[in-house]
Design an enzyme around this catalytic site. Sequence first.
Site, short mmCIF file in Angstrom:
data_model
loop_
_atom_site.label_atom_id
_atom_site.label_comp_id
_atom_site.label_asym_id
_atom_site.label_seq_id
_atom_site.Cartn_x
_atom_site.Cartn_y
_atom_site.Cartn_z
N CYS A 97 0.80 -1.34 -0.15
CA CYS A 97 -0.19 0.16 -0.10
C CYS A 97 0.82 1.23 -0.25
CB CYS A 97 -0.89 -0.06 1.16
SG CYS A 97 -2.33 1.16 0.90
N ARG A 131 -12.61 6.59 -1.09
CA ARG A 131 -11.53 5.57 -0.32
C ARG A 131 -12.10 4.11 -0.85
NH1 ARG A 131 -7.58 7.41 2.71
NH2 ARG A 131 -6.79 5.30 3.25
N HIS A 193 -3.39 -5.36 2.55
CA HIS A 193 -2.99 -5.52 4.14
C HIS A 193 -3.73 -6.97 4.39
CE1 HIS A 193 -1.75 -1.28 4.23
NE2 HIS A 193 -3.03 -0.99 3.61
N1 GLN Z 1 -2.13 7.11 2.26
C1 GLN Z 1 -2.15 6.19 1.16
C2 GLN Z 1 -3.69 6.10 0.50
O1 GLN Z 1 -4.49 6.45 1.29
C3 GLN Z 1 -1.78 4.71 1.35
C4 GLN Z 1 -2.84 4.19 2.35
C5 GLN Z 1 -2.30 2.76 3.15
O2 GLN Z 1 -1.27 2.41 3.09
N2 GLN Z 1 -3.15 2.08 3.63
O3 GLN Z 1 -3.77 5.77 -0.54
#
Ligand code: GLN
Length: 244
Positions: A97, A131, A193
């Site tokens: 990520c 998101r 994750h």
């Molecule tokens: N901050 C980054 C995004 O929102 C990565 C997020 C994460 O590592 N879960 O895309």
Amino acid sequence: MNAPMRLVVAHLYPDEMNIYGDLGNIVALSRRIQWRGHEVDVQPVQIGKPFDFSAADILFGGGGQDRGQLLIERDLVARGEELRHQATAGLPMLVVCGLYQLFGHGFRTGAGTDIEGVGIFGATTVAGSQRMIGNITVQSRFGRLVGFENHSGQTVLEPGQQPLGRVEKGFGNDPSRQFEGAVSNNVIGTYLHGPILPKSPALADHLILQAAQRRYGVTDLEPLDNTLELAAARSAAARPRRSR
Ligand code: GLN
């Protein structure tokens, strides 16, 4: 049985880049090395502290909030040449990520801030308005990968950049294509994750075998019983995309 080995796992920025169970990847790598009777040495890579990547056998880096990515940006970019060199030389790496994004060319946050990456992957990430959150499953050459994603960044691969796999359920790199992650040499980037490695023993062992091959010339690993790991993967894969 292989002769006893000692493998060094470098953990990139454990203080800033480590969310949604990513530490479990370090645990899975360590246990799978130890269960085979070998020794593992996990070494953190920390902001401002010198690190000799030629001593590492596997490199792992997890995800983080935009803030964490901003905190590590300068330090990571300063190590860019060395990391690109190690990537070309075949060092096995897994980045998840936030660090996956920064192993590409960079990430533009929702606030419009550009965070520079090290350009190991031909990939560029820009935050979208939505998101991408939920359980995700991916078909890859390491079998089905199962995890949890939570990112604003949408990652577009350049022509010629190989993805890690194809999304079955979830978003992956971006909502308009079905690609997930990226692979260059032995460097693997993914949004998964959860953590990914405890439920994906084939991927964990791929990284360990590459490491053992490079350092010790080993050609296969002692088999392990993966019954529990595969049951965990099946149960995670059966979860709906979004839990209530
Ligand atoms: N901050 C980054 C995004 O929102 C990565 C997020 C994460 O590592 N879960 O895309």
